[in-house]
Design an enzyme around this catalytic site. Structure first.
Site, mmCIF file in Angstrom:
data_model
loop_
_atom_site.group_PDB
_atom_site.id
_atom_site.type_symbol
_atom_site.label_atom_id
_atom_site.label_comp_id
_atom_site.label_asym_id
_atom_site.label_seq_id
_atom_site.Cartn_x
_atom_site.Cartn_y
_atom_site.Cartn_z
ATOM 1 N N GLU A 44 -4.726 3.070 5.718
ATOM 2 C CA GLU A 44 -5.692 3.496 4.697
ATOM 3 C C GLU A 44 -5.226 4.885 4.249
ATOM 4 O OE1 GLU A 44 -9.584 4.448 6.143
ATOM 5 O OE2 GLU A 44 -10.522 4.378 4.155
ATOM 6 N N ASP A 86 -17.234 -1.846 4.713
ATOM 7 C CA ASP A 86 -16.949 -0.590 5.404
ATOM 8 C C ASP A 86 -18.229 0.232 5.655
ATOM 9 O OD1 ASP A 86 -15.133 1.033 6.685
ATOM 10 O OD2 ASP A 86 -14.201 1.848 4.888
HETATM 11 ZN ZN LIG Z 1 -13.854 1.526 8.423
#
Ligand SMILES: [Zn+2]
Length: 333
Positions: A198, A276
């Site tokens: 990420e 998320d």
């Molecule tokens: Zn996460």
């Protein structure tokens, strides 16, 4: 295929942070009850306010400060699952951290876990949504605290705590620093996932696979910057818990259309979709589906196939999978 029908289909979500999913109104109410002033973390419309990922982590931890007791987590769990159920989610794996729940003390952790599981049972009975927990060491708290967290995970591993998955600041330390914690969890029978790819590049994805032996990767989407790695992910069947709305909200990609999820899928990588920390990113599972349909023309058949892929990759037991599979089959009939 009609556009709106995507929203009604049963969904499985593999990457959700329990505190990060807290509705802002719930956190405000809780802070009021405890006479805590955390008004600075909200904007004028009552949404969470932050400037970038690192400020997001600060706001996240400030919001979490309002959650002080097992009973608070009981209420949080119900509030979160209510929102997920509205999006048609039938199964969720939530990241839960002994760092926030009892300060990594096993006895206190068990009390929090008991309260969360009680709420999950209520949600299962009243909303038809199943919850399982993934214990989460916080990366920027360091490897020593992660060991204590992993021990909490190992002590409570079983039918409900199904995995270990490190979160937090991906730029803090190296994933291999956490190998002891992952080995400990694996020996206790837990499945493994790690946030990588990420804020870190392809090397972090490789490290998660090779150093920590994970079968799933939280995000992992920056693997697209190294096509040999993409091939390796596809070959090994490593599953990505992609969270496109989160990545766009935090500025990793300019739009869903520019997000690599579709390219990764086309190259044979197993991708799933999650939210998320949905209220932080102004998203829901329903919105993710709508946005992916709009960006890539993914249709009902595609989403159903992805739900099956998520079920395959879920960390829960076989009986739970069979029960969930029947729900998917009925919906697709
Ligand atoms: Zn996460």
């Amino acid at each position: 295929m009609s556009y709106l029908s995507h929203t009604n289909r049963p969904k499985l979500e593999l990457h959700l942070h329990l505190e990060g999913a807290a509705p802002p109104a719930f956190i405000r109410g809780l802070a009021r009850e405890k006479h805590l002033d955390i008004s600075g973390i909200f904007d004028a419309d009552g949404h969470y306010k932050y400037t970038d990922f690192w400020d997001f982590l600060r706001v996240y931890e400030a919001a979490t400060a309002a959650l002080k007791t097992p009973q608070d987590y009981h209420r949080l769990t119900l509030a979160v699952l209510e929102e997920s159920a509205k999006s048609g989610v039938i199964y969720t794996e939530a990241f839960i951290s002994p760092d926030f729940c009892g300060g990594r003390d096993v006895t206190a952790w068990r009390e929090y876990l008991h309260a969360i599981r009680e709420a999950a049972d209520i949600a299962q009975a009243t909303m038809g949504i199943t919850l399982r927990g993934i214990v989460t060491p916080i990366r920027h708290f360091g490897p020593e605290k992660a060991r204590e967290t992993a021990l909490c995970a190992a002590e409570t591993a079983g039918d409900w705590i199904v995995g270990l998955g490190i979160g937090g600041d991906e730029k803090s330390g190296h994933l291999s620093d956490f190998k002891w914690s992952f080995d400990c969890a694996q020996e206790a029978g837990l499945h493994l996932t790690a946030h990588a790819g990420e804020w870190g590049g392809p090397d972090s994805v490789r490290s998660a696979m090779n150093d920590l032996n994970v079968t799933r990767i939280g995000h992992g989407v920056r693997a697209i910057e190294d096509l040999a790695l993409v091939d390796e992910l596809a070959e090994k069947g490593v599953v990505l818990e992609a969270c496109p709305g989160s990545n766009v909200a935090l500025g990793l990609y300019l739009s869903i259309r520019k997000h690599p999820i579709n390219d990764l899928y086309k190259r044979g990588v197993k991708v799933t979709v999650s939210t998320d920390d949905p209220p932080f990113f102004h998203t829901t599972m329903q919105k993710e589906y709508e946005n992916l349909h709009a960006a890539f023309d993914w249709d009902d058949a595609f989403f159903d196939q992805m739900a099956k892929a998520a079920l395959d990759a879920a960390f829960c037991d076989a009986d739970t999978k069979t029960r969930l599979d029947k729900i998917l089959e009925q919906a697709n009939a």
